[in-house]
Design a protein around this motif. Structure first.
Motif, PDB file in Angstrom:
ATOM      1  N   GLU A  28       1.060  -1.318   0.297  1.00 64.67           N
ATOM      2  CA  GLU A  28      -0.062  -0.180  -0.072  1.00 64.67           C
ATOM      3  C   GLU A  28       1.171   0.729   0.439  1.00 64.67           C
ATOM      4  N   LYS A  29       1.522   1.204   0.974  1.00 65.31           N
ATOM      5  CA  LYS A  29       3.067   2.351   0.800  1.00 65.31           C
ATOM      6  C   LYS A  29       3.259   3.125  -0.114  1.00 65.31           C
ATOM      7  N   VAL A  30       4.145   1.677  -1.210  1.00 71.17           N
ATOM      8  CA  VAL A  30       4.879   1.396  -2.216  1.00 71.17           C
ATOM      9  C   VAL A  30       3.886   2.186  -3.369  1.00 71.17           C
ATOM     10  N   TYR A  31       2.879   1.633  -3.564  1.00 69.61           N
ATOM     11  CA  TYR A  31       1.914   1.581  -4.680  1.00 69.61           C
ATOM     12  C   TYR A  31       1.265   2.887  -4.384  1.00 69.61           C
ATOM     13  N   GLN A  32       0.818   3.746  -3.131  1.00 71.22           N
ATOM     14  CA  GLN A  32       0.711   5.146  -2.633  1.00 71.22           C
ATOM     15  C   GLN A  32       2.141   6.110  -3.269  1.00 71.22           C
ATOM     16  N   SER A  33       3.440   5.403  -3.083  1.00 75.57           N
ATOM     17  CA  SER A  33       4.257   7.194  -3.010  1.00 75.57           C
ATOM     18  C   SER A  33       4.364   6.155  -4.917  1.00 75.57           C
ATOM     19  N   ILE A  34       3.828   5.960  -5.527  1.00 79.27           N
ATOM     20  CA  ILE A  34       3.968   5.695  -7.092  1.00 79.27           C
ATOM     21  C   ILE A  34       3.497   6.480  -7.328  1.00 79.27           C
ATOM     22  N   VAL A  35       1.486   5.793  -7.609  1.00 78.87           N
ATOM     23  CA  VAL A  35       0.742   6.331  -8.202  1.00 78.87           C
ATOM     24  C   VAL A  35       0.365   7.714  -7.543  1.00 78.87           C
ATOM     25  N   GLY A  36       0.731   8.469  -6.926  1.00 79.81           N
ATOM     26  CA  GLY A  36       0.450   9.826  -5.968  1.00 79.81           C
ATOM     27  C   GLY A  36       1.295  11.026  -5.382  1.00 79.81           C
ATOM     28  N   THR A  37       2.455  10.518  -7.018  1.00 81.86           N
ATOM     29  CA  THR A  37       3.879  11.591  -6.951  1.00 81.86           C
ATOM     30  C   THR A  37       4.086  12.262  -8.237  1.00 81.86           C
ATOM     31  N   ASP A  38       5.161  12.967  -8.355  1.00 83.18           N
ATOM     32  CA  ASP A  38       5.071  13.062  -9.517  1.00 83.18           C
ATOM     33  C   ASP A  38       5.557  11.514 -10.601  1.00 83.18           C
ATOM     34  N   LEU A  39       6.563  10.795 -10.325  1.00 85.35           N
ATOM     35  CA  LEU A  39       6.975   9.620 -10.973  1.00 85.35           C
ATOM     36  C   LEU A  39       5.788   9.092 -11.950  1.00 85.35           C
ATOM     37  N   MET A  40       4.913   9.191 -11.481  1.00 84.18           N
ATOM     38  CA  MET A  40       3.875   8.363 -11.847  1.00 84.18           C
ATOM     39  C   MET A  40       3.329   9.206 -13.380  1.00 84.18           C
ATOM     40  N   VAL A  41       3.281  10.100 -12.837  1.00 87.41           N
ATOM     41  CA  VAL A  41       2.615  11.660 -14.396  1.00 87.41           C
ATOM     42  C   VAL A  41       4.099  11.873 -14.947  1.00 87.41           C
TER      43      VAL A  41
END
Ligand code: SF4
Length: 605
Positions: free
Chosen positions: A219-232
């Motif tokens: 959950e933690k890692v997933y949110q870090s990926i989808v919730g930050t600039d990384l995804m964009v």
């Protein structure tokens, strides 16, 4: 099934296979690059001919593949026909996950078959099947022809193209159509073993001993990926957005690295292609980012297919594109129409060629032709000129053909043999035998490619040092420290199978806790030591094969264009390399050769 420690050994000469449990290997080296480097040292005879049947192909994935987001890469290691030392290349798609679900964490493939074969893995059922009917087909055709041999689960196919069959030293292995074990000539190693493809069906599960801990971290890692600039950053335009940003910075290799800005960059930018040709974005297994961009390319049918109004009918195909082919086959060759660029990328996909080295080769060919070092006698009547993608497509076909002329045979062996034979070493852009990536950002990028185990910007992110320290004083010691620190940590990331794009999400604390959850005990500090040991193992292999970083030639061309750090000074580059050598030697690795004293390196200043 619990997390696998199983290594599948395949002997293609004998058409046999066996499974060996290696908990020792995975407990110590985790998986991926760590395990592959140890297996390479153990399995590859010293100074072996890369095309000898005894030269192994090692592929290792991570014990956490498919379990965590972006933990999906497998690492292939072998002796590279291009550099004559370490061949290292990473890929994902579905392959590492399918392998893991079939119950294997690593493959060791040796021997050579007398006739073309495919290795077919269907969980515990492993077969070496005849594949003469696949020989000559493109990786896409192979994937379509092979289909799935399993009764469910995850399916994956990897295969070489004609370039691999015909020993092009920079041929690749295409993974699930749109992904690649791209660099250092793995395709030619497949070809030398008459191994056309590997098909894997994995239908088993992965049983976790500590699922709740893993779920919390997921959950933690997933949110870090989808919730930050990384995804964009990687999802929207993906790495193709680098074309414009590097051009603006003055770091985009253009016209065989003569320049660092391309006046037509806008025409082939990620934004332009997205607006006009982007069809789909796809992901590797277990990745929420989906950075792989696919463009729709339409070609006329051949006259034998359409005799009537051919202009009315078009053949459509999807071509994956990211930043590296766009620089190597775009700005570097001054190709300024995106359809021409996409067709060039498409022919590399069809033949199974490393796009980066292909672009570097064509850049040298164009300039050698311009300067009269080669003529139509060599090229077989072709006239390579900047921007002419149609001629470049034809040249790549001739390089990859079984019936090529001596000139194209030389090109098939790489840039260094070509420049050795025809001249033009000053503008043959290769570092240690491998074409550099598209980052003329400054000293970190070039020195990092020379000292990096895989001669790649991904060894140690040297370009990133250049970008974040722009405007500061040049400091060779600091750059060498950065390259070592990055490389040692990245080899932990690559052992865990984390995609490079998600490297910043997986810090030492998270990695340590994740490993503890599967019974592999490493404190954050100990992880640093393991990373260093993996780097040392890779360096040991390279030196064993004759590589010496103090003698890598830096082509004059890389010192000519203006980078964000100005024109690069050879003495300063040598200072970084010498500093890197000194620091590594203090760690106990013998970096330099017996007969070259360190003072000789330093006297270059
Ligand atoms: S970010 Fe891209 S390359 Fe990395 S795992 Fe995801 S889709 Fe694959």
């Amino acid at each position: 099934m619990s997390l696998s420690n199983r290594v599948l050994y395949v002997d293609l000469s004998e058409a046999t296979s066996k499974v060996v449990e290696r908990p020792d290997l995975f407990q110590k080296y985790i998986g991926g690059a760590g395990v592959a480097s140890k297996l390479l040292l153990d399995e590859a005879p010293a100074k072996i001919d890369p095309f000898s049947p005894d030269a192994p192909i090692i592929i290792a994935s991570s014990p956490l593949t498919t379990v965590l987001p972006c933990v999906v890469k497998a690492v292939a290691m072998f002796k590279s026909p291009l550099t004559g030392n370490l061949g290292e290349t990473h890929a994902a798609g579905y392959f590492p996950s399918a392998l893991s679900l079939a119950g294997y964490s690593a493959l060791v493939i040796k021997g050579a078959s007398a006739e073309p074969v495919a290795l077919v893995i269907n969980d515990s059922d492993v077969k070496i099947r005849k594949a003469s009917s696949l020989w000559g087909l493109s990786p896409l055709q192979v994937e379509q022809a092979l289909g799935s041999f399993g009764e469910g689960g995850l399916h994956s196919v990897i295969s070489c193209g004609a370039a691999g069959e015909n020993f092009v030293h920079y041929s690749n292995v295409v993974v699930d159509r749109y992904h690649h074990f791209g660099r250092m000539g793995l395709g030619a190693i497949f070809g030398s073993k008459r191994l056309k493809a590997i098909s894997v069906d994995g239908a088993e599960g992965v049983e976790l001993t500590n699922p709740l801990t893993i779920r919390d971290y997921y959950e933690k890692v997933y949110q870090s990926i989808v919730g930050t600039d990384l995804m964009v950053k990687y999802h929207d335009y993906g790495t193709p957005a680098n074309v414009l940003s590097l051009n603006e910075m003055g770091a985009l290799p253009t016209e065989n690295f003569r320049k660092t800005r391309f006046e037509d960059a806008e025409k082939i930018s990620g934004e332009t292609i997205a607006e006009n040709r982007l069809e789909r974005k796809i992901s590797c297994a277990s990745c929420p980012i989906a950075c792989v961009h696919l463009a729709d390319v339409k070609d006329e049918f051949s006259p034998s297919h359409e005799r009537g109004r051919r202009e009315l009918f078009k053949e459509s195909r999807l071509v994956p594109y990211n930043y590296e082919p766009m620089y190597a086959l775009g700005s570097n060759l001054r190709v300024s129409d995106y359809d021409g660029l996409l067709r060039l990328i498409g022919v590399c996909e069809e033949l199974g060629l490393d796009v980066m080295t292909a672009g570097n080769i064509l850049g040298w060919v164009t300039e050698a032709f311009e300067k009269g070092l080669i003529g139509e006698g060599e090229t077989g009547g072709l006239k390579p000129v900047w921007g002419d993608s149609t001629t470049y497509v034809e040249m790549l076909r001739r390089i990859s053909s079984a019936r090529r002329s001596p000139f194209y045979s030389t090109l098939a062996r790489g840039l260094d043999p070509a420049a050795e034979k025809y001249g033009g070493k000053d503008f043959a852009v290769s570092l240690g035998g491998n074409g550099p990536a598209g980052y003329m950002t400054g000293y970190g990028s070039i020195a990092g490619t020379v000292v990096g185990a895989r001669h790649s910007h991904l060894s140690n992110s040297g370009y990133s040092y250049d970008e974040s320290n722009l405007g500061k004083e040049f400091d060779a010691e600091k750059i060498a420290d950065y390259l070592i620190e990055q490389e040692d940590w990245l080899y932990i990331i690559y052992s865990l199978g984390v995609c490079y794009f998600a490297r910043k999400v997986y810090d030492k604390m998270i990695v340590s806790k994740m490993l503890a959850a599967i019974g592999i005990e490493y404190t954050p500090e100990n992880l640093g030591e393991l990373g260093r040991e993996i780097s040392h193992n890779l360096l040991k292999y390279k030196f064993q094969e004759g590589f010496r970083m103090d003698t890598v030639k830096i082509p004059k061309r890389l010192l000519e264009p203006v980078t964000p750090w100005g024109r690069l000074d050879e003495g300063k580059l040598k200072q970084i390399i010498a500093s890197y050598i000194r620091k590594r030697e203090k760690e106990g690795v013998k970096i330099k050769g017996e007969d070259v004293a360190l003072k000789d390196l330093l006297s270059i200043r």
